[in-house]
Design a protein around this motif. Structure first.
Motif, PDB file in Angstrom:
ATOM      1  N   VAL A  70      -4.926  -1.378   7.446  1.00 21.97           N
ATOM      2  CA  VAL A  70      -3.663  -1.280   6.704  1.00 21.97           C
ATOM      3  C   VAL A  70      -2.976  -2.642   6.573  1.00 21.97           C
ATOM      4  CG1 VAL A  70      -3.303   1.088   7.485  1.00 21.97           C
ATOM      5  CG2 VAL A  70      -2.119  -0.769   8.636  1.00 21.97           C
ATOM      6  N   ALA A  71      -3.516  -3.671   7.225  1.00 18.70           N
ATOM      7  CA  ALA A  71      -2.919  -5.013   7.114  1.00 18.70           C
ATOM      8  C   ALA A  71      -2.882  -5.429   5.655  1.00 18.70           C
ATOM      9  CB  ALA A  71      -3.723  -6.020   7.937  1.00 18.70           C
ATOM     10  N   GLY A  72      -1.770  -6.020   5.260  1.00 15.55           N
ATOM     11  CA  GLY A  72      -1.655  -6.500   3.887  1.00 15.55           C
ATOM     12  C   GLY A  72      -1.230  -5.425   2.899  1.00 15.55           C
ATOM     13  N   THR A  73      -1.100  -4.179   3.353  1.00 15.15           N
ATOM     14  CA  THR A  73      -0.599  -3.120   2.469  1.00 15.15           C
ATOM     15  C   THR A  73       0.865  -2.885   2.815  1.00 15.15           C
ATOM     16  OG1 THR A  73      -0.995  -1.257   3.964  1.00 15.15           O
ATOM     17  CG2 THR A  73      -2.866  -2.029   2.629  1.00 15.15           C
ATOM     18  N   ARG A  74       1.521  -1.995   2.092  1.00 13.26           N
ATOM     19  CA  ARG A  74       2.890  -1.617   2.447  1.00 13.26           C
ATOM     20  C   ARG A  74       2.895  -0.328   3.258  1.00 13.26           C
ATOM     21  NH1 ARG A  74       4.558  -6.214   2.598  1.00 13.26           N
ATOM     22  NH2 ARG A  74       6.619  -5.376   3.066  1.00 13.26           N
ATOM     23  N   LYS A  75       1.747   0.131   3.728  1.00 17.14           N
ATOM     24  CA  LYS A  75       1.701   1.380   4.498  1.00 17.14           C
ATOM     25  C   LYS A  75       2.402   1.210   5.830  1.00 17.14           C
ATOM     26  CE  LYS A  75      -2.733   2.671   2.519  1.00 17.14           C
ATOM     27  NZ  LYS A  75      -4.180   2.724   2.719  1.00 17.14           N
TER      28      LYS A  75
END
Lengths: 480, 290
Positions: free
Chosen positions: A247-252
């Motif tokens: 999930v790194a780099g996402t807005r999750k």
């Protein structure tokens, strides 16, 4: 040892009606999966219970799209009080069908019916009841006057408390106005599928809850789906790391409930008999398949021999066997794979120099079983003092001073839970303050409640489940 | 600043680690210019070793700082505001030069930075009541939850707002009882070094704050993967490295405060959003009975 033998007191399994096969629950319907179906077995007998569909990436995509539609069209715009009423309905249905859920859970998981009946299912219902009441009070959570739901939550849960973990994930997500795609563990999917039926009985709008069964690849597809806004995971620290990377780099938004290696600290002024009950409850509850299990007993040196003698006497009375027998204390290990891991770490414990003790008694011939086990003469460097065994295996270490107890307790990459046994209030509060653990049980152990935040420090994960904190994990405030 | 016939004594800008002001062990420095490109100073260019030393210092300071009473922490943070006020003119000059602001805008930024310390100073002894409390469990147990600091927080400070932005990311880390390793704005590091001098004379124990001037793109990697760092604030991470830092942080399950898409408006009401990411919740149970 016992004067009278126990007669078997089996709970009838006739209350459950297991279909020969199950599909995925997507958009309010049971549908076929496009992956290769897999067997769910009874770990106490190795009997195949049913065939379960496996969700492919395409199936997960269908489920996420259904959840998105429900979020935008039905669940999101719904009056908050009505969302709450659906959750109250679900809580009541779980209570009404409690016996059925308990038997099914014990069949699929291997846990004693006494626990599924008295702990797992009542706590699952309590969680829905608790969060139902929050649905129309979100402005009081502490995230400002208009907290917003995140959208679609992708949730991946473990096999140790299948229904309870589902409740811990689904209830707060729905109360906050999100919709969910949930992947149960591949060895214990059945109560989640029965829960899908409960959603239908509650007339929950289609797509609000989607259940996609499968193994690791299915879970990965849920976590990595681009249209998932929130990921919640309970399981091993290794998988937690992979998910955090994914999930790194996402807005999750992400919450993780991972492994543990809890210290259970017994001081010399503790009431020994109560402490022994607590030690037993701490490590043998649910066969030790508990992330917060009290797997490291830290006992003050002066009472070591007395505690170990009393502990061994008590363990000698534990009944290992048929999970559906109401007298059973310790049920089956959940899978052949987990049994192999427990055996391996126990063998390593012996090889590294610790002393293994197990009570006399036969184990059932079929199924996956491991007797309650105590290792003494364990040093902090031993793998059984560091690695999470996730089985009925207790490592005993000693300490002389409170400072040494705290230092040894905190000497772990984990920090999920801890126990303290002492009659001295000021000492309990001081030690509780110094322990780097998310849940501290003093003169008790393994207690859970929907109002009580649960979750870890350090590599035991982040975020909390339960209480107001658990709700905040599914909302964003004006400043977020 | 200087009299007509007097040659000014210039300041050497150094790192702030463990309460001391060392140069970078690497011997590296880099040139800092004002917004128009004129030379201001040579700043220490912190290395991986400096970052690791800073983490050791922050870890060493954690027990005392997190164990101080909330009232005491509040007073220490308020004291930072007091001492900053006395250096008001110096901060204005550095902010104006580094950020290219007019005197009045620089003054507004310095005023806001001082007031931010006061705001966070007032939070220290209120967080437990706002974020914790007693939990009404269904059984004979007293059960309560309290917020606790997560530990050592590595902060990549904002690149644009060299003082207000820096204080806005540092103060919440301290107010919650954590200790900090901060990588300052690379191009505008001078107010951070002056802030370090304020911290050193404000009752903030050595090691609680460690300020590294240098390149977040370089130091961020070491801090994100460091096993004794509990959380990272990626606010000042370069956009092309933030994802990589977050992935490295996953290796030890660090708490991550992600980089915003653009540098936020630091004059806005901060709310709790910069404190809760660095707080753990501890829940304690005890039976009730006779």
């Amino acid at each position: 040892m016992s004067v009278f033998e126990y007669a078997p007191a089996p709970e009838s399994r006739s209350i459950v009606d297991i279909a020969p096969s199950y599909g995925l629950f997507v958009d309010g319907e049971f549908v076929d999966g496009t992956g290769e179906p897999f067997d769910s077995i009874n770990p106490a007998t190795e009997e195949v219970l049913t065939k379960v569909a496996s969700g492919s990436a395409a199936d997960v995509d269908r489920a996420v799209r259904a959840a998105r539609r429900a979020f935008e069209r039905t669940w999101g715009p719904m009056r908050p009080a009505d969302r709450g009423k659906y959750l109250f309905r679900i809580a009541r249905l779980l209570q009404e069908r409690a016996r059925e859920f308990a038997v099914l859970e014990s069949l699929d998981n291997g846990k004693p019916i006494r626990e599924s009946r008295d702990v797992d299912v009542p706590l699952a219902a309590a969680h829905f009841f608790y969060y139902a009441g929050w649905a129309d009070k979100l402005e009081h959570v502490g995230l400002g006057t208009q907290p917003r739901p995140l959208g679609v939550a992708g949730q991946v849960i473990p096999w140790n408390f299948p229904l309870m973990m589902l409740a811990w994930k689904v209830a707060p997500a729905l109360a906050a106005g999100n919709t969910v795609v949930l992947k149960p563990a591949e060895t214990t999917p059945l109560t989640a599928l029965l829960f899908a039926e409960v959603c239908r009985q509650a007339d929950l709008p289609a797509g609000v809850v989607n259940i996609v069964t499968g193994a690791g690849d299915t879970g990965r597809a849920v976590v990595e789906h681009a249209d998932v806004d929130k990921v919640a995971f309970t399981g091993s620290t290794d998988v937690g790391r992979q998910i955090a990377r994914a999930v790194a780099g996402t807005r999750k938004k992400l919450t993780l409930e991972l492994g543990g290696k809890a210290a259970n600290i017994v001081f010399d002024d503790a009431p020994i008999d109560q402490a022994v009950e607590g030690i037993v409850q701490g490590i043998f509850f649910n066969q030790g398949h508990v992330c917060c299990a009290g797997s490291r007993l830290l006992v003050q040196e002066s009472i070591h021999d007395e505690v170990i003698a009393a502990l061994q006497r008590r363990i000698g009375t534990l009944r290992v066997g048929d999970p559906l027998d109401k007298n059973t204390d310790i049920g089956a290990i959940n899978s052949a794979e987990q049994l192999a891991r427990i055996r391996e770490l126990s063998d390593i414990g012996e090889a590294e120099g610790a002393q293994r003790w197990q009570p006399a008694g036969d184990l059932p011939g079929r199924g996956f079983w491991f007797p309650p086990t105590v290792f003494t003469e364990v040093s902090p460097a031993h793998r059984i003092a560091r690695d999470e065994v996730f089985g009925p295996v207790l490592s005993v270490l000693t300490f002389r001073t409170p400072d040494e107890a705290v230092a040894k307790a905190n000497n772990s990459t984990y920090g999920l839970s801890a126990g303290i046994w002492s009659e001295k209030g000021s000492r309990i509060l001081k030690i509780a303050d110094q322990l780097r653990a998310g849940v501290v049980w003093a003169n008790t152990f393994n207690k859970f409640d929907p109002t009580s935040p649960f979750g870890g420090y350090k590599q035991s994960g982040y975020g909390r489940e339960g209480g107001r904190h658990g709700l905040a994990a599914y909302l964003k405030g004006a400043d977020q | 600043m200087i009299g007509n016939d007097r040659l000014a004594v210039r300041k050497t800008y150094k790192l702030y680690v463990g309460g001391a002001f060392p140069r970078s062990e690497s011997g590296r420095t880099y040139e800092v210019t004002d917004a128009k490109g004129h030379f201001l100073a040579n700043a220490a260019w912190a290395s991986r070793k400096d970052a690791r030393d800073a983490v050791v210092a922050a870890r060493g300071a954690f027990a005392k700082w997190s164990g101080a009473t909330a009232y005491n922490r509040g007073q220490v943070l308020y004291r930072v505001a007091e001492v900053m006020e006395g250096r008001h003119a110096q901060f204005c000059e550095e902010v104006a030069a580094g950020e290219g602001l007019s005197a009045s805008k620089a003054r507004a930024a310095v005023d806001a930075a001082i007031d931010r310390w006061v705001w966070y100073a007032g939070w220290t002894d209120k967080l437990a009541a706002v974020l914790g409390g007693a939990n009404p469990v269904a059984g004979p147990y007293f059960d309560f939850s309290t917020p606790e600091p997560t530990g050592v927080v590595a902060v990549l400070a904002p690149q644009q707002s060299s003082l207000l932005g820096l204080v806005s990311v540092l103060a919440p880390v301290l107010a919650t009882g954590n200790t900090a390793v901060v990588v300052t704005s690379k191009e505008r590091p001078l107010p951070a070094v002056t802030l370090a001098e304020v911290l050193a004379t404000s009752d903030v124990p050595g090691g609680v704050v460690n300020l590294l001037t240098g390149d977040a793109a370089e130091l961020g990697t070491w801090l994100a993967e460091h096993a004794d760092v509990d959380a990272v604030d990626l606010t000042g991470a370069p956009a092309h490295r933030a994802m990589e830092f977050e992935r490295e942080a996953a290796g030890t399950i660090k708490r991550v405060l992600r980089a915003p898409t653009a540098e936020p408006d630091w004059t806005a009401d901060p709310g709790l959003a910069r404190m809760t990411p660095f707080l753990e919740t501890k829940t304690v149970w005890h039976p009730i009975g006779l």
